[in-house]
Design a protein around this motif. Structure first.
Motif, mmCIF file in Angstrom:
data_model
loop_
_atom_site.group_PDB
_atom_site.id
_atom_site.type_symbol
_atom_site.label_atom_id
_atom_site.label_comp_id
_atom_site.label_asym_id
_atom_site.label_seq_id
_atom_site.Cartn_x
_atom_site.Cartn_y
_atom_site.Cartn_z
ATOM 1 N N SER A 11 49.165 38.098 53.349
ATOM 2 C CA SER A 11 47.701 37.969 53.278
ATOM 3 C C SER A 11 47.203 38.137 51.843
ATOM 4 O O SER A 11 46.268 37.463 51.423
ATOM 5 N N VAL A 12 47.846 39.023 51.090
ATOM 6 C CA VAL A 12 47.468 39.202 49.674
ATOM 7 C C VAL A 12 47.783 37.932 48.893
ATOM 8 O O VAL A 12 46.966 37.466 48.091
ATOM 9 N N LEU A 13 48.953 37.368 49.117
ATOM 10 C CA LEU A 13 49.309 36.120 48.427
ATOM 11 C C LEU A 13 48.358 34.990 48.795
ATOM 12 O O LEU A 13 47.984 34.185 47.937
ATOM 13 N N ALA A 14 47.936 34.929 50.040
ATOM 14 C CA ALA A 14 46.974 33.897 50.462
ATOM 15 C C ALA A 14 45.665 34.059 49.707
ATOM 16 O O ALA A 14 45.083 33.071 49.237
ATOM 17 N N ASN A 15 45.178 35.315 49.576
ATOM 18 C CA ASN A 15 43.965 35.553 48.789
ATOM 19 C C ASN A 15 44.160 35.125 47.344
ATOM 20 O O ASN A 15 43.293 34.460 46.755
ATOM 21 N N MET A 16 45.278 35.503 46.759
ATOM 22 C CA MET A 16 45.536 35.192 45.350
ATOM 23 C C MET A 16 45.577 33.695 45.087
ATOM 24 O O MET A 16 45.196 33.251 43.999
ATOM 25 N N ARG A 17 46.010 32.912 46.062
ATOM 26 C CA ARG A 17 46.044 31.457 45.879
ATOM 27 C C ARG A 17 44.634 30.862 45.795
ATOM 28 O O ARG A 17 44.445 29.766 45.288
ATOM 29 N N GLU A 18 43.631 31.601 46.292
ATOM 30 C CA GLU A 18 42.243 31.130 46.266
ATOM 31 C C GLU A 18 41.510 31.536 44.983
ATOM 32 O O GLU A 18 40.398 31.081 44.742
ATOM 33 N N TRP A 19 42.103 32.416 44.190
ATOM 34 C CA TRP A 19 41.426 32.969 43.020
ATOM 35 C C TRP A 19 41.701 32.172 41.751
ATOM 36 O O TRP A 19 42.744 31.561 41.589
ATOM 37 N N THR A 20 40.736 32.252 40.829
ATOM 38 C CA THR A 20 40.904 31.757 39.462
ATOM 39 C C THR A 20 40.447 32.877 38.536
ATOM 40 O O THR A 20 39.369 32.805 37.961
ATOM 41 N N VAL A 21 41.245 33.914 38.420
ATOM 42 C CA VAL A 21 40.895 35.097 37.644
ATOM 43 C C VAL A 21 41.967 35.334 36.586
ATOM 44 O O VAL A 21 43.131 34.968 36.779
ATOM 45 N N SER A 22 41.548 35.914 35.477
ATOM 46 C CA SER A 22 42.488 36.206 34.404
ATOM 47 C C SER A 22 42.206 37.599 33.848
ATOM 48 O O SER A 22 41.171 38.197 34.146
ATOM 49 N N PRO A 23 43.110 38.119 33.031
ATOM 50 C CA PRO A 23 42.870 39.422 32.414
ATOM 51 C C PRO A 23 41.654 39.380 31.479
ATOM 52 O O PRO A 23 41.392 38.369 30.831
ATOM 53 N N ALA A 24 40.945 40.497 31.404
ATOM 54 C CA ALA A 24 39.821 40.599 30.464
ATOM 55 C C ALA A 24 40.333 40.662 29.029
ATOM 56 O O ALA A 24 39.651 40.250 28.104
ATOM 57 N N PRO A 69 37.653 38.430 42.567
ATOM 58 C CA PRO A 69 37.832 39.394 41.480
ATOM 59 C C PRO A 69 37.282 38.902 40.149
ATOM 60 O O PRO A 69 37.170 37.699 39.910
ATOM 61 N N CYS A 70 36.948 39.869 39.304
ATOM 62 C CA CYS A 70 36.403 39.553 37.979
ATOM 63 C C CYS A 70 37.456 39.666 36.885
ATOM 64 O O CYS A 70 37.300 39.088 35.821
ATOM 65 N N ASP A 71 38.512 40.455 37.113
ATOM 66 C CA ASP A 71 39.541 40.587 36.084
ATOM 67 C C ASP A 71 40.810 41.210 36.643
ATOM 68 O O ASP A 71 40.843 41.691 37.775
ATOM 69 N N LEU A 72 41.844 41.176 35.811
ATOM 70 C CA LEU A 72 43.128 41.787 36.100
ATOM 71 C C LEU A 72 43.466 42.720 34.950
ATOM 72 O O LEU A 72 43.156 42.421 33.791
ATOM 73 N N ASP A 73 44.113 43.846 35.267
ATOM 74 C CA ASP A 73 44.465 44.791 34.208
ATOM 75 C C ASP A 73 45.695 45.592 34.622
ATOM 76 O O ASP A 73 45.668 46.281 35.646
ATOM 77 N N ILE A 74 46.753 45.499 33.854
ATOM 78 C CA ILE A 74 47.946 46.308 34.091
ATOM 79 C C ILE A 74 47.930 47.457 33.102
ATOM 80 O O ILE A 74 47.784 47.249 31.899
ATOM 81 N N HIS A 75 48.054 48.679 33.621
ATOM 82 C CA HIS A 75 48.085 49.836 32.740
ATOM 83 C C HIS A 75 49.115 50.861 33.206
ATOM 84 O O HIS A 75 49.306 51.057 34.396
ATOM 85 N N GLU A 76 49.772 51.456 32.218
ATOM 86 C CA GLU A 76 50.748 52.499 32.494
ATOM 87 C C GLU A 76 50.027 53.820 32.677
ATOM 88 O O GLU A 76 48.958 54.047 32.118
ATOM 89 N N LEU A 77 50.668 54.711 33.454
ATOM 90 C CA LEU A 77 50.077 56.004 33.767
ATOM 91 C C LEU A 77 50.912 57.130 33.179
ATOM 92 O O LEU A 77 52.119 56.984 32.979
ATOM 93 N N GLY A 78 50.274 58.264 32.957
ATOM 94 C CA GLY A 78 50.965 59.441 32.459
ATOM 95 C C GLY A 78 51.776 60.120 33.551
ATOM 96 O O GLY A 78 51.709 59.764 34.729
ATOM 97 N N GLY A 79 52.520 61.125 33.170
ATOM 98 C CA GLY A 79 53.396 61.848 34.075
ATOM 99 C C GLY A 79 52.689 62.553 35.211
ATOM 100 O O GLY A 79 53.298 62.848 36.234
ATOM 101 N N GLY A 80 51.405 62.840 35.082
ATOM 102 C CA GLY A 80 50.659 63.538 36.118
ATOM 103 C C GLY A 80 50.479 62.730 37.395
ATOM 104 O O GLY A 80 50.027 63.252 38.405
ATOM 105 N N PHE A 81 50.851 61.455 37.356
ATOM 106 C CA PHE A 81 50.677 60.600 38.526
ATOM 107 C C PHE A 81 51.945 60.511 39.384
ATOM 108 O O PHE A 81 51.932 59.912 40.440
#
Length: 189
Positions: free
Chosen positions: A7-20, A115-127
Motif C-alpha cells: 500500500s505504501v508503494l502504491a501511494n508512492m507511485r502516485e506522488w511527484t515529491v522530491s527532497p527540499a 507529501p511536500c518533501d522527503l528528508d533522510i536524517h541520521e539520529l544520535g545514540g539516544g534513539f
C-alpha cells in the motif's frame, strides 16, 4: 486498514515529491527501493535501523507562520512527526496523527494528503540501535493561529514562528523544509 509495503508503494507511485535539499543524494526512487528491499522492516520501528517516518508541517492559514515543537531527545525545534503505527492507514494518516498528538490541535483547516518533501536524517545514540536513520515524508496542514496548542510528553515547548525567522534548529537547517511546505501549501490550497 493497516499499511503494508504494497500500500505504501502504491501511494508512492502516485506522488511527484522530491527532497527540499537540492544537494540530497536520494530521491523518491530511493524511498521505493527501501520499501521494496526491506518490506515491513521499512515501516515499523525496531525492525530495521533505517525506516520511514511521517511528519506534519503546520502552517498558519495566512502562511506567515509555522508551528514547531522543541523535541526532548533531539534538543531542537522541529515539525511534528515520528514513527508509523500499525493503526495508521497511510503515511498521510500517520502525519495527521503525529500532528494532533504532538501539537494538541484537534483539527486542521486544510490538509494535503500529497507529501511536500522527503528528508533522510541520521539520529544520535539516544534513539537506540534499531533507530539510526529516519526516512521522513513531510506533509502540510493549515491551522488557525489562535487555536489552542499543547505540549506533548515528547516535547519541551510548542510555539508559532515567523516562516522567515525560524529558531536555530541546532543540528539542521529547517528553512528548506519549511520553504517546501510553503510552496506545497500555495500550490494545493
Amino acid at each position: 486498514m493497516t499499511m503494508t509495503p504494497d500500500s505504501v508503494l502504491a501511494n508512492m507511485r502516485e506522488w511527484t515529491v522530491s527532497p527540499a535539499d537540492d544537494d540530497a543524494q536520494y530521491s523518491l526512487a530511493s524511498y521505493r527501493e527501501l520499501v521494496e528491499r526491506q518490506g515491513d522492516g521499512a515501516l515499523w520501528k525496531g525492525e530495521h535501523p533505517a525506516h520511514l517516518t511521517s511528519s506534519l508541517f503546520v502552517l498558519s492559514t495566512d502562511l506567515s507562520q509555522v508551528l514547531l515543537a522543541f523535541h526532548k531527545k533531539a534538543h531542537m525545534w522541529l515539525q511534528f512527526g515520528g514513527h508509523l503505527e500499525r493503526a495508521d492507514s497511510s503515511l498521510a494518516d500517520a502525519a495527521l496523527r503525529e500532528g494532533r498528538e504532538e501539537s494538541g490541535l484537534s483539527a486542521f483547516s486544510r490538509f494535503s494528503d500529497q507529501p511536500c518533501d522527503l528528508d533522510i536524517h541520521e539520529l544520535g545514540g539516544g534513539f537506540g540501535s534499531m533507530c539510526r536513520e529516519h526516512w521522513d515524508i513531510g506533509f502540510v496542514a493549515l491551522a488557525e493561529r489562535d487555536a489552542v496548542v499543547a505540549v506533548s510528553e515528547e516535547s519541551d515547548d510548542v510555539r508559532w514562528f515567523d516562516v522567515d525567522n525560524l529558531p536555530d534548529a541546532g543540528a539542521g537547517d529547517m528553512y528548506p523544509r519549511v520553504r517546501a511546505a510553503l510552496a506545497h501549501a500555495r500550490a494545493k490550497f
